[in-house]
Design a protein around this motif. Structure first.
Motif, short mmCIF file in Angstrom:
data_model
loop_
_atom_site.label_atom_id
_atom_site.label_comp_id
_atom_site.label_asym_id
_atom_site.label_seq_id
_atom_site.Cartn_x
_atom_site.Cartn_y
_atom_site.Cartn_z
N SER A 162 0.86 -1.19 0.00
CA SER A 162 0.02 -0.04 0.02
C SER A 162 0.65 1.20 0.16
N GLN A 163 0.26 2.29 -0.31
CA GLN A 163 0.96 3.62 -0.56
C GLN A 163 -0.13 4.76 -0.07
N ASP A 164 0.32 5.59 0.75
CA ASP A 164 -0.53 6.78 1.21
C ASP A 164 0.07 7.86 0.49
N MET A 165 -1.02 8.92 0.12
CA MET A 165 -0.31 10.00 -0.69
C MET A 165 -1.50 11.17 -0.74
N CYS A 166 -1.22 12.41 -0.62
CA CYS A 166 -2.09 13.52 -0.88
C CYS A 166 -1.88 14.19 -2.02
N ILE A 167 -3.11 14.54 -2.78
CA ILE A 167 -2.97 15.26 -4.02
C ILE A 167 -3.76 16.39 -3.83
N ASP A 168 -3.06 17.56 -4.44
CA ASP A 168 -3.53 18.85 -4.35
C ASP A 168 -3.79 19.32 -6.03
N PRO A 169 -4.79 18.99 -6.48
CA PRO A 169 -5.11 19.18 -8.09
C PRO A 169 -5.73 20.71 -8.09
N GLY A 170 -4.81 21.57 -8.18
CA GLY A 170 -5.09 23.15 -8.34
C GLY A 170 -5.45 23.50 -9.94
N THR A 171 -6.07 24.50 -10.03
CA THR A 171 -6.06 25.12 -11.38
C THR A 171 -4.76 25.22 -12.00
N SER A 172 -3.82 25.82 -11.46
CA SER A 172 -2.48 26.08 -12.23
C SER A 172 -1.51 24.78 -11.79
N ASN A 173 -1.26 24.30 -10.71
CA ASN A 173 -0.42 23.40 -10.44
C ASN A 173 -1.06 22.14 -9.68
N THR A 174 -0.91 21.08 -10.16
CA THR A 174 -1.00 19.79 -9.09
C THR A 174 0.10 19.33 -8.34
N ARG A 175 0.06 19.19 -7.19
CA ARG A 175 0.99 18.74 -6.39
C ARG A 175 0.71 17.11 -5.53
N VAL A 176 1.64 16.43 -5.36
CA VAL A 176 1.50 15.25 -4.78
C VAL A 176 2.55 14.92 -3.88
N PHE A 177 1.87 14.73 -2.80
CA PHE A 177 2.71 14.20 -1.42
C PHE A 177 2.70 12.93 -1.05
N VAL A 178 3.80 12.10 -0.93
CA VAL A 178 3.89 10.93 -0.43
C VAL A 178 4.36 10.78 0.94
N ARG A 179 3.67 9.71 1.84
CA ARG A 179 4.05 9.61 3.12
C ARG A 179 5.36 9.06 3.21
N GLY A 180 6.12 9.59 4.07
CA GLY A 180 7.74 9.24 4.21
C GLY A 180 8.65 10.03 3.24
N LYS A 181 8.02 10.72 2.14
CA LYS A 181 8.72 11.29 1.13
C LYS A 181 9.02 12.86 1.18
N GLY A 182 7.63 13.31 1.38
CA GLY A 182 7.24 14.66 1.35
C GLY A 182 6.48 14.98 -0.07
N VAL A 183 6.85 16.12 -0.70
CA VAL A 183 6.21 16.58 -1.80
C VAL A 183 7.07 16.20 -2.74
N VAL A 184 6.54 15.26 -3.75
CA VAL A 184 7.63 14.56 -4.79
C VAL A 184 6.87 15.14 -6.20
N ILE A 185 5.88 15.70 -6.43
CA ILE A 185 5.30 16.27 -7.64
C ILE A 185 4.99 17.45 -7.37
N ASN A 186 5.16 18.51 -8.25
CA ASN A 186 4.86 19.84 -8.60
C ASN A 186 4.69 20.29 -9.87
N GLU A 187 3.77 19.95 -10.54
CA GLU A 187 3.69 20.18 -12.03
C GLU A 187 2.45 20.98 -12.61
N PRO A 188 2.58 21.74 -13.45
CA PRO A 188 1.29 22.27 -14.11
C PRO A 188 0.14 21.40 -14.32
N SER A 189 -1.11 21.91 -14.06
CA SER A 189 -2.18 21.04 -14.12
C SER A 189 -2.55 21.15 -15.72
N VAL A 190 -1.56 20.74 -16.65
CA VAL A 190 -1.89 20.89 -17.98
C VAL A 190 -1.77 19.45 -18.64
N VAL A 191 -2.53 19.11 -19.72
CA VAL A 191 -2.62 17.70 -20.17
C VAL A 191 -2.38 17.88 -21.81
#
Length: 333
Positions: free
Chosen positions: A4-33
């Motif tokens: 299992s893996q625990d994480m937090c995701i903040d899907p913002g209008t400008s940027n999406t950030r991902v926090f992984v337990r034990g690692k901290g914020v590992v993703i900070n990318e523009p919310s663009v596809v």
């Protein structure tokens, strides 16, 4: 054996950030596809790579922002974006159970809340919990939300601004408007179009805002040259814009944000207003980093205002703390 893996995701209008337990914020990318419209809607790129394609893509590829004003505008694209970012956050490791905490705007409807939940499930999360952005922002800013004394946080994100008064670990009152940093960029684009008959892109407008934009006059104001397409003949053109002009362009969105804070203070119980007068108002979110934002709000509400440390990442860091500790304000679904 279950992994299992625990994480937090903040899907913002400008940027999406991902926090992984034990690692901290590992993703900070523009919310663009970037989507290949000729290839059945397959995702070509996500985040910074996709943002670099805005305005430069061939006809078969479209760069889209699936989250508008803090809510999901394109469900399928959002789910694909979350899936790829979650995979990137875990280095493509395979987990049989992913528990995800998703940050949402406090002003979303039940339908929009459900859409966020379903998008996370569709992206691969087996268990999903939701936390409202103002609560996460207050926790990330280090505010003493569990005390009986009231605190106020103003989270100025890419697509929305949320104001919340918190006490005893819960939200006493909150208000939100769908105006944020993206709308400031749009205001600059419109101002240049009207005044200089020049069409500039979103990236140019954001660059202008960051370099010489402000909410209040500041020492060392200057000007910068901008390039775009002339509206009269469609040919390349340039113009110069000053700090004062940028402030004029931002007048409407900044005024609405200041009015939102003022209205929230006016509707807050007198005892809590007294607490806020002592502790001050804390600004979070990327929009809080605009020069003079704290001074502008202070001039409107006559209450001390400060910008939180690492204001643009308060929401995801607060959610990360909730992931590790039991914090009131989280709804499990």
């Amino acid at each position: 054996m279950l992994f299992s893996q625990d994480m937090c995701i903040d899907p913002g209008t400008s940027n999406t950030r991902v926090f992984v337990r034990g690692k901290g914020v590992v993703i900070n990318e523009p919310s663009v596809v970037a989507v290949d419209t000729d290839g059945g809607g397959n995702v070509v790129a996500v985040g910074g790579e996709a943002k670099d394609m805005i305005g430069r893509t061939p006809g078969s590829i479209t760069a889209v922002c699936p989250i508008k004003d803090g809510v999901i505008a394109d469900f399928e694209t959002t789910a694909q974006m979350l899936r790829l970012l979650m995979r990137k956050a875990t280095n493509n490791a395979i987990f049989t159970r992913i528990r995800a905490m998703i940050c949402i705007s406090s002003g979303v409807t039940d339908v929009e809340r459900r859409a966020v939940h379903l998008a996370a499930r569709d992206a691969g999360a087996r268990y999903v919990s939701l936390i409202e952005a103002p609560m996460a922002a207050a926790i990330g800013a280090g505010l003493p939300i569990h005390r009986p004394e009231g605190t106020m946080v103003v989270d100025i994100g890419g697509g929305s601004t949320e104001v919340a008064v918190l006490a005893l670990g819960d939200v006493v009152s909150s208000r939100a408007i769908r105006i944020g940093a993206k709308h400031m960029d749009e205001a600059i684009i419109e101002y240049v179009r009207r005044k200089n008959t020049l069409l500039i892109g979103e990236r140019t407008a954001e660059d202008v805002k960051l370099k010489i934009g402000s909410a209040f006059p500041y020492e060392g104001e200057g000007a910068m040259s901008i390039r775009g397409r002339r509206l009269d003949d469609g040919l390349p053109g340039s113009a110069e814009i000053s700090s004062h002009e940028v402030r004029d362009a931002l007048y409407e969105p900044l005024t609405k944000i200041a009015e939102l804070v003022k209205t929230t203070v006016e509707k807050t119980p007198p005892e809590l207003v007294g607490d806020i007068l002592n502790s001050g108002i804390v600004l979070t979110g990327g929009g809080a980093l605009l020069r003079g934002m704290a001074r502008l709000i202070k001039s409107e509400v006559k209450i001390p205002v400060r910008v939180a440390d690492n204001a643009d990442s308060c929401v995801i860091r607060g959610a990360g703390r909730c992931l590790s500790n039991k914090v009131p304000g989280v709804s499990n679904e």
